[in-house]
Design a protein around this motif. Sequence first.
Motif, PDB file in Angstrom:
ATOM      1  N   ASN A   1       0.825  -1.219   0.000  1.00 26.08           N
ATOM      2  CA  ASN A   1       0.000   0.000   0.000  1.00 26.08           C
ATOM      3  C   ASN A   1       0.856   1.265   0.000  1.00 26.08           C
ATOM      4  OD1 ASN A   1      -2.279  -1.574  -0.017  1.00 26.08           O
ATOM      5  ND2 ASN A   1      -2.786  -1.265   2.133  1.00 26.08           N
TER       6      ASN A   1
ATOM      7  N   TYR B   1       4.836  -4.044  -6.002  1.00 28.65           N
ATOM      8  CA  TYR B   1       3.882  -3.269  -5.221  1.00 28.65           C
ATOM      9  C   TYR B   1       2.662  -4.150  -4.923  1.00 28.65           C
ATOM     10  CZ  TYR B   1       6.766   0.386  -7.263  1.00 28.65           C
ATOM     11  OH  TYR B   1       7.833   1.156  -7.669  1.00 28.65           O
TER      12      TYR B   1
ATOM     13  N   GLU C   1      -1.007  -4.239  -3.205  1.00 28.52           N
ATOM     14  CA  GLU C   1      -2.091  -3.359  -2.775  1.00 28.52           C
ATOM     15  C   GLU C   1      -3.255  -4.207  -2.291  1.00 28.52           C
ATOM     16  OE1 GLU C   1      -3.032  -0.921  -6.121  1.00 28.52           O
ATOM     17  OE2 GLU C   1      -1.016  -0.070  -6.275  1.00 28.52           O
TER      18      GLU C   1
END
Length: 569
Positions: free
Chosen positions: A258, A290, A292
């Motif tokens: 995040n 990344y 998320e």
Amino acid sequence: MPIRILPPQLANQIAAGEVVERPASVVKELVENSLDAGADHIEIEIEKGGSKLIRVRDNGSGIAEQELVLALSRHATSKITDLNDLEAICSLGFRGEALASISSVSRLTLTSKTAGQSAAWQASAEGRDMQVEVRPAAHPDGTSIEVLDLFFNTPARRKFLRTDKTEFGHIDELVKRLALSRYDVSWLLSHNGQQVRRLKAALTQDQRQKRVAALCGRVFADHAAFIENQYGDVKIWGWLVHPQACSAQLHCQYSYVNGRMMRDKLLNHAIRQAYGDTLAPDQQPAFVLYLELEPRQVDVNVHPAKHEVRFHQARLIHDFVVSALTDALTQLTPASRAVSQPGLTVQEPPAQPYRHVVSGNSRSTYTADRRPSDTAVKQELSYWQSSQSLAATTQVTSSMPANTQSPLLITKNRYLLQQSGDDIVVIDLLPTLGAYFAAQRQPSQTLLLPQRITLNAQQCRLLTDRAEQFNRLGFDMLLTDQLLIVRAVPLWLRNTVVSQWLGEWLQQLCIQPVEDLCRHLLAMLLNANRVSAGVMLESAPQLLSAPEWWVSAPLQLEATLNTLTEPKS
């Protein structure tokens, strides 16, 4: 010794021992405050590796005059207000300890101006009791924080600092990580008056690629593939280096959760497992990734320096990362020509070696000559799948529709005994469910982790010849050479572990072909207790209220009925 309240400066210095490890830690805390303030331009000035001066200037929202004193107080923050905020943290900072801790081991000056103020104000902490003095100042909208003489009042901490070059190296590495976390921000880093890094905001995919190349090196960019994979509200994207291009150096291993920089053991283990045996023992994976997910599914309140997180569904996240990255690495193997058939996508091997452009740069190619190991992603799915809680003989509970006749029980994981007035109706679930599923086509359930199964040539021919029938059942499968990837199954199979029965089922069909695939699969699963009859009935809620589907049980059930009705001695 009597119990006493610690003086404010001593309490702050104790907190500083956790938050401020070295000059790079100060830069991290200050820059994260700038990002939380909405800044899209951040300048960082360093002198003597940060021991003499650290200055961070941003164009964020600024701090109001009446809040400057609070800003330098411990446990004062604008990021959270109650427990609900703590359970779903979206900001980088939230503890309210950083500025107070830094000011207790340095000479800190904070200058800020909000858009609604006509002038800027400056605050500095001085004296034993950390009293804050506020005065007018000249400054554009935004905030500047100046940290002078770090650890000047804690000599024991100061002597542990390394050389200026080493300390600035840590700061430079930190700025690289921060710049890779926020492509929409422009960055300027200087050391001893010399500009070291100047990065413009990267708003397009091409600009992001250029920033990655500038920060991770051209070799990384030339051999890194951009990947993206999402399931529900969990998403992973970024760049992954092909195994053949990985070196023995710990180079460019950056992961974010995040938007927060992480050195998370769970993620690192998942990434390494995804590479599997495609890496030699002396090779290290290289990546910028990344992750998320919904903020409530991750706890960032684990460590004062916020280096670690805790996932509420740790096993699920681990296996999702393994599967997503393995899929990406698999796609870097020899390409295939897809042949579309209903329910089954067959990919034929190419006639010549595969050359794949992984960086978006047409000058950079490689030839893949081996496939990642499938064993890296054969993870047990039972963590998030519903366990098969009903045994061979299971009481039928409130999961049945309210308007049905009163159910009694399921026996032998196949026969449903249902009371109807003074009679007991015995329903054979095998033909009943088979007829129901054949007439009422069930929706498909996408697997969180696609299952990979290696088949033999006979099984591959079976799948290809009967692809349309598998499609009608609700299967979504991809066949590449002899590797079968199952992406979705019929809804009534959602609580089963596909890898435990699919290969066996296909082999049985090869040995003894049958016309009714659904009934054959039901018989195998019910008889082996690999799926619960009670759970199956939940997928067919209308079944019990529609007697026309019922098939009477065979005569051999008589012994079972006698056992159930005989009084116990």
